[in-house]
Design a protein around this motif. Structure first.
Motif, PDB file in Angstrom:
ATOM      1  N   ALA A   1      -8.093   3.489  -3.505  1.00 46.22           N
ATOM      2  CA  ALA A   1      -9.139   2.665  -4.122  1.00 46.22           C
ATOM      3  C   ALA A   1      -8.540   1.779  -5.219  1.00 46.22           C
ATOM      4  O   ALA A   1      -8.878   0.598  -5.324  1.00 46.22           O
ATOM      5  CB  ALA A   1     -10.247   3.551  -4.689  1.00 46.22           C
ATOM      6  N   ALA A   2      -7.653   2.347  -6.017  1.00 44.57           N
ATOM      7  CA  ALA A   2      -6.993   1.568  -7.064  1.00 44.57           C
ATOM      8  C   ALA A   2      -6.145   0.458  -6.448  1.00 44.57           C
ATOM      9  O   ALA A   2      -6.121  -0.672  -6.950  1.00 44.57           O
ATOM     10  CB  ALA A   2      -6.134   2.475  -7.938  1.00 44.57           C
TER      11      ALA A   2
ATOM     12  N   THR B   1      -7.022 -13.036  -5.713  1.00 44.36           N
ATOM     13  CA  THR B   1      -8.101 -13.943  -6.113  1.00 44.36           C
ATOM     14  C   THR B   1      -7.815 -14.644  -7.444  1.00 44.36           C
ATOM     15  O   THR B   1      -8.617 -15.454  -7.870  1.00 44.36           O
ATOM     16  CB  THR B   1      -9.438 -13.194  -6.229  1.00 44.36           C
ATOM     17  OG1 THR B   1      -9.312 -12.139  -7.168  1.00 44.36           O
ATOM     18  CG2 THR B   1      -9.872 -12.667  -4.882  1.00 44.36           C
TER      19      THR B   1
ATOM     20  N   ARG C   1      -6.672  -1.054  -3.501  1.00 43.04           N
ATOM     21  CA  ARG C   1      -7.563  -2.105  -2.982  1.00 43.04           C
ATOM     22  C   ARG C   1      -8.051  -3.012  -4.108  1.00 43.04           C
ATOM     23  O   ARG C   1      -8.098  -4.237  -3.960  1.00 43.04           O
ATOM     24  CB  ARG C   1      -8.733  -1.482  -2.230  1.00 43.04           C
ATOM     25  CG  ARG C   1      -8.355  -0.930  -0.866  1.00 43.04           C
ATOM     26  CD  ARG C   1      -9.564  -0.509  -0.055  1.00 43.04           C
ATOM     27  NE  ARG C   1     -10.322   0.561  -0.658  1.00 43.04           N
ATOM     28  CZ  ARG C   1     -10.076   1.863  -0.470  1.00 43.04           C
ATOM     29  NH1 ARG C   1      -9.082   2.248   0.309  1.00 43.04           N
ATOM     30  NH2 ARG C   1     -10.827   2.775  -1.047  1.00 43.04           N
ATOM     31  N   SER C   2      -8.398  -2.412  -5.218  1.00 43.22           N
ATOM     32  CA  SER C   2      -8.858  -3.195  -6.368  1.00 43.22           C
ATOM     33  C   SER C   2      -7.745  -4.108  -6.873  1.00 43.22           C
ATOM     34  O   SER C   2      -7.961  -5.301  -7.120  1.00 43.22           O
ATOM     35  CB  SER C   2      -9.317  -2.243  -7.466  1.00 43.22           C
ATOM     36  OG  SER C   2      -9.685  -2.957  -8.613  1.00 43.22           O
ATOM     37  N   TRP C   3      -6.551  -3.560  -7.018  1.00 43.12           N
ATOM     38  CA  TRP C   3      -5.405  -4.351  -7.470  1.00 43.12           C
ATOM     39  C   TRP C   3      -5.094  -5.466  -6.478  1.00 43.12           C
ATOM     40  O   TRP C   3      -4.881  -6.605  -6.876  1.00 43.12           O
ATOM     41  CB  TRP C   3      -4.187  -3.438  -7.646  1.00 43.12           C
ATOM     42  CG  TRP C   3      -2.925  -4.190  -7.880  1.00 43.12           C
ATOM     43  CD1 TRP C   3      -2.498  -4.724  -9.057  1.00 43.12           C
ATOM     44  CD2 TRP C   3      -1.937  -4.536  -6.901  1.00 43.12           C
ATOM     45  NE1 TRP C   3      -1.290  -5.370  -8.868  1.00 43.12           N
ATOM     46  CE2 TRP C   3      -0.933  -5.265  -7.551  1.00 43.12           C
ATOM     47  CE3 TRP C   3      -1.803  -4.281  -5.539  1.00 43.12           C
ATOM     48  CZ2 TRP C   3       0.188  -5.740  -6.894  1.00 43.12           C
ATOM     49  CZ3 TRP C   3      -0.686  -4.762  -4.882  1.00 43.12           C
ATOM     50  CH2 TRP C   3       0.296  -5.481  -5.556  1.00 43.12           C
ATOM     51  N   TRP C   4      -5.072  -5.154  -5.194  1.00 45.99           N
ATOM     52  CA  TRP C   4      -4.753  -6.141  -4.160  1.00 45.99           C
ATOM     53  C   TRP C   4      -5.736  -7.299  -4.198  1.00 45.99           C
ATOM     54  O   TRP C   4      -5.348  -8.460  -4.140  1.00 45.99           O
ATOM     55  CB  TRP C   4      -4.750  -5.465  -2.785  1.00 45.99           C
ATOM     56  CG  TRP C   4      -4.346  -6.371  -1.674  1.00 45.99           C
ATOM     57  CD1 TRP C   4      -5.161  -7.039  -0.814  1.00 45.99           C
ATOM     58  CD2 TRP C   4      -2.998  -6.701  -1.284  1.00 45.99           C
ATOM     59  NE1 TRP C   4      -4.426  -7.771   0.090  1.00 45.99           N
ATOM     60  CE2 TRP C   4      -3.090  -7.582  -0.185  1.00 45.99           C
ATOM     61  CE3 TRP C   4      -1.742  -6.345  -1.750  1.00 45.99           C
ATOM     62  CZ2 TRP C   4      -1.974  -8.101   0.454  1.00 45.99           C
ATOM     63  CZ3 TRP C   4      -0.626  -6.871  -1.117  1.00 45.99           C
ATOM     64  CH2 TRP C   4      -0.748  -7.745  -0.031  1.00 45.99           C
ATOM     65  N   HIS C   5      -7.010  -6.961  -4.333  1.00 47.65           N
ATOM     66  CA  HIS C   5      -8.039  -8.004  -4.387  1.00 47.65           C
ATOM     67  C   HIS C   5      -7.848  -8.879  -5.634  1.00 47.65           C
ATOM     68  O   HIS C   5      -7.922 -10.100  -5.542  1.00 47.65           O
ATOM     69  CB  HIS C   5      -9.434  -7.362  -4.387  1.00 47.65           C
ATOM     70  CG  HIS C   5     -10.541  -8.356  -4.476  1.00 47.65           C
ATOM     71  ND1 HIS C   5     -10.865  -9.194  -3.440  1.00 47.65           N
ATOM     72  CD2 HIS C   5     -11.359  -8.678  -5.496  1.00 47.65           C
ATOM     73  CE1 HIS C   5     -11.857  -9.986  -3.817  1.00 47.65           C
ATOM     74  NE2 HIS C   5     -12.187  -9.684  -5.063  1.00 47.65           N
ATOM     75  N   ARG C   6      -7.610  -8.265  -6.783  1.00 49.32           N
ATOM     76  CA  ARG C   6      -7.395  -9.037  -8.012  1.00 49.32           C
ATOM     77  C   ARG C   6      -6.186  -9.947  -7.896  1.00 49.32           C
ATOM     78  O   ARG C   6      -6.218 -11.106  -8.318  1.00 49.32           O
ATOM     79  CB  ARG C   6      -7.177  -8.093  -9.216  1.00 49.32           C
ATOM     80  CG  ARG C   6      -8.413  -7.691  -9.930  1.00 49.32           C
ATOM     81  CD  ARG C   6      -8.149  -7.035 -11.276  1.00 49.32           C
ATOM     82  NE  ARG C   6      -7.003  -6.145 -11.328  1.00 49.32           N
ATOM     83  CZ  ARG C   6      -7.001  -4.854 -10.960  1.00 49.32           C
ATOM     84  NH1 ARG C   6      -8.097  -4.304 -10.494  1.00 49.32           N
ATOM     85  NH2 ARG C   6      -5.913  -4.129 -11.065  1.00 49.32           N
TER      86      ARG C   6
ATOM     87  N   ARG D   1       0.840  -1.204   0.000  1.00 49.87           N
ATOM     88  CA  ARG D   1       0.000   0.000   0.000  1.00 49.87           C
ATOM     89  C   ARG D   1       0.873   1.251   0.000  1.00 49.87           C
ATOM     90  O   ARG D   1       0.613   2.209  -0.732  1.00 49.87           O
ATOM     91  CB  ARG D   1      -0.920  -0.035   1.215  1.00 49.87           C
ATOM     92  CG  ARG D   1      -1.857   1.128   1.345  1.00 49.87           C
ATOM     93  CD  ARG D   1      -2.737   0.900   2.599  1.00 49.87           C
ATOM     94  NE  ARG D   1      -3.477   2.067   2.945  1.00 49.87           N
ATOM     95  CZ  ARG D   1      -3.097   2.983   3.826  1.00 49.87           C
ATOM     96  NH1 ARG D   1      -1.967   2.841   4.478  1.00 49.87           N
ATOM     97  NH2 ARG D   1      -3.841   4.030   4.082  1.00 49.87           N
TER      98      ARG D   1
ATOM     99  N   TRP E   1       2.357   1.696  -3.380  1.00 52.15           N
ATOM    100  CA  TRP E   1       1.339   2.178  -4.316  1.00 52.15           C
ATOM    101  C   TRP E   1       1.130   3.684  -4.168  1.00 52.15           C
ATOM    102  O   TRP E   1       1.099   4.422  -5.148  1.00 52.15           O
ATOM    103  CB  TRP E   1       0.032   1.420  -4.073  1.00 52.15           C
ATOM    104  CG  TRP E   1      -0.920   1.481  -5.216  1.00 52.15           C
ATOM    105  CD1 TRP E   1      -1.847   2.448  -5.452  1.00 52.15           C
ATOM    106  CD2 TRP E   1      -1.040   0.549  -6.292  1.00 52.15           C
ATOM    107  NE1 TRP E   1      -2.554   2.165  -6.593  1.00 52.15           N
ATOM    108  CE2 TRP E   1      -2.078   1.004  -7.135  1.00 52.15           C
ATOM    109  CE3 TRP E   1      -0.392  -0.628  -6.611  1.00 52.15           C
ATOM    110  CZ2 TRP E   1      -2.464   0.328  -8.274  1.00 52.15           C
ATOM    111  CZ3 TRP E   1      -0.779  -1.314  -7.741  1.00 52.15           C
ATOM    112  CH2 TRP E   1      -1.801  -0.834  -8.567  1.00 52.15           C
TER     113      TRP E   1
END
Length: 135
Positions: free
Chosen positions: A123-124, A134, A126-131, A32, A35
């Motif tokens: 926000a970007a 998963t 969090r989206s990247w981390w989740h992708r 984070r 980033w």
């Protein structure tokens, strides 16, 4: 070998050095921070003088608050990077090295990004981390 400092009869290891030795992966907080500092690097590319001036002003304040100890040591390294110029600062902002990871924990770049830019970067992230987790 993992670098260490001796304090009394104890050896002190930096977390980033241990993690790098163990596998070289960044923790979520470290990723984070990287980033966010990439977004700061973008601001630095657009406005080098303004960004560096803000960092220098923040660094002076931080050095008054932390005149000794480990924070002072890292702030001294930030001072050296700022004194070395824009390219040296870019290197610290975007590097995955253990040294850069530690330096970003004591960053003088608070306030360089607007709150809107900071929130967009988070926000970007969090989206990247989740992708990444998963897939």
């Amino acid at each position: 070998m993992v670098p260490f400092e001796t304090v009394g009869s104890h050896r002190r290891l930096r977390r980033a050095d241990v993690e790098a030795f163990a596998g070289g992966t960044l923790t979520r907080d470290q990723a984070r921070g990287l980033w966010l500092h990439r977004a700061v690097a973008g601001r630095l590319a657009l406005d080098p003088d303004g960004t560096l001036n803000k960092a220098r002003a923040n660094l002076e304040k931080l050095q008054r608050v932390h005149p000794t100890g480990m924070a002072a040591r890292w702030l001294g390294q930030w001072q050296a990077a700022l004194d070395a110029g824009t390219e040296a600062v870019f290197d610290v902002l975007v590097s995955r090295s253990p040294r850069a990871v530690e330096l970003r924990q004591n960053s003088p770049f608070a306030g360089v990004l607007s709150e809107q830019e900071r929130q967009a970067a988070l926000a970007a992230f969090r989206s990247w981390w989740h992708r990444e987790r998963t897939t």
